[in-house]
Design a protein around this motif. Structure first.
Motif, mmCIF file in Angstrom:
data_model
loop_
_atom_site.group_PDB
_atom_site.id
_atom_site.type_symbol
_atom_site.label_atom_id
_atom_site.label_comp_id
_atom_site.label_asym_id
_atom_site.label_seq_id
_atom_site.Cartn_x
_atom_site.Cartn_y
_atom_site.Cartn_z
ATOM 1 N N GLY A 31 6.193 5.410 28.578
ATOM 2 C CA GLY A 31 7.002 4.201 28.657
ATOM 3 C C GLY A 31 8.346 4.262 27.972
ATOM 4 N N VAL A 32 8.741 5.443 27.511
ATOM 5 C CA VAL A 32 10.054 5.571 26.898
ATOM 6 C C VAL A 32 11.112 5.630 28.000
ATOM 7 C CG1 VAL A 32 11.561 7.028 25.488
ATOM 8 C CG2 VAL A 32 9.137 6.768 24.891
ATOM 9 N N PRO A 33 12.119 4.775 27.969
ATOM 10 C CA PRO A 33 13.139 4.789 29.022
ATOM 11 C C PRO A 33 14.053 6.001 28.885
ATOM 12 C CG PRO A 33 13.717 3.198 27.314
ATOM 13 C CD PRO A 33 12.356 3.711 26.964
ATOM 14 N N TYR A 157 12.736 6.811 19.685
ATOM 15 C CA TYR A 157 12.422 6.125 20.936
ATOM 16 C C TYR A 157 10.913 5.990 21.130
ATOM 17 C CZ TYR A 157 17.051 5.570 22.946
ATOM 18 O OH TYR A 157 18.326 5.146 23.200
ATOM 19 N N GLY A 160 9.731 3.309 18.966
ATOM 20 C CA GLY A 160 10.329 2.039 19.357
ATOM 21 C C GLY A 160 9.738 1.451 20.626
ATOM 22 N N HIS A 161 9.114 2.279 21.458
ATOM 23 C CA HIS A 161 8.659 1.803 22.763
ATOM 24 C C HIS A 161 7.163 1.947 23.024
ATOM 25 C CE1 HIS A 161 12.675 1.076 24.516
ATOM 26 N NE2 HIS A 161 13.063 2.092 23.784
ATOM 27 N N VAL A 162 6.458 2.711 22.209
ATOM 28 C CA VAL A 162 5.035 2.968 22.487
ATOM 29 C C VAL A 162 4.181 2.193 21.484
ATOM 30 C CG1 VAL A 162 3.272 4.741 22.792
ATOM 31 C CG2 VAL A 162 5.659 5.239 23.389
ATOM 32 N N LYS A 163 3.634 1.081 21.915
ATOM 33 C CA LYS A 163 2.901 0.178 21.025
ATOM 34 C C LYS A 163 1.659 0.796 20.396
ATOM 35 C CE LYS A 163 4.535 -4.143 23.099
ATOM 36 N NZ LYS A 163 4.146 -5.390 23.789
#
Length: 212
Positions: A31-33, A157, A160-163
């Motif tokens: 899910g990291v953009p 990242y 910051g993006h992977v819960k």
């Protein structure tokens, strides 16, 4: 498209060579953009893997021009083998790009995880070894190098993006020597900055020294 992009992985698996995708492809899976470029693949033996791809029509390739730069271009010492798909695929869609083989040991990735990702997860690494690998590579990289800054960016990242990384239970999946970095990253500390990286490495090295 993901299946087609994994064509070299499928070839390697058929040759009995376990592998997993790496760098941007691995991050995007969680899910990291990020964009994906060449397909970076971890294997146990890059020369053996190269032979398997060459046997299937792949050819050795030069590094791309600087206009298509990837951070590895700044690190010729990093072991790798770059190959292009068969000439018959020259007009294939954009996902048919160069494949870059990397030694799993150099990236602290266990052999059993290579086998697992190939057989159970469509060639994607599981989250714990991906995280541990990036932390270890960051803390071992030459200070202020492009390699270090890129690993830092990946980790910033990722956290910051992977819960799932912020789940208290996930900590048990982190190597003991990497747990301070993990807890600091979860707490929101600026783990991508040079002073913090230096301190994290000093603490990690102290743990290693005490262990031995």
């Amino acid at each position: 498209m993901a299946f087609a992009r994994h064509q070299p992985c499928i070839i390697l698996q058929r040759a009995g060579i376990s592998c997993t995708v790496w760098f941007e492809d691995a991050l995007a899976h969680y899910g990291v953009p990020t964009d994906v470029f060449s397909l970076y693949v971890l294997v146990a033996d890059i020369d053996q893997a190269r032979q398997a791809l060459v046997h299937n029509g792949w050819t050795d390739a030069l590094e791309p021009p600087e206009t298509l730069t990837h951070f590895l271009l700044c690190h010729p010492e990093v072991q790798r083998r770059r190959l292009n798909p068969p000439a018959s695929d020259a007009a294939a869609p954009h996902w048919m790009v160069s494949t870059v083989l990397l030694p799993a040991d150099d990236w602290y990735f266990p052999a059993q995880e290579l086998a697992w990702s190939a057989s159970q997860n469509h060639f994607y690494p599981s989250l714990p070894p991906l995280t541990n690998s990036l932390i270890s590579k960051l803390l071992d990289a030459p200070h202020a190098s492009r390699l270090q800054s890129t690993m830092a960016l990946y980790l910033v990242y990722l956290y910051g993006h992977v819960k799932p990384l912020k789940d208290r239970e996930f900590t048990k999946n982190i190597m003991y020597e990497n747990r301070r970095f993990h807890s600091d990253a979860v707490a929101g500390l600026s783990v991508g900055t040079l002073p913090v990286i230096e301190e994290e490495r000093r603490f990690r090295d102290q743990l290693r020294s005490e262990k031995h």
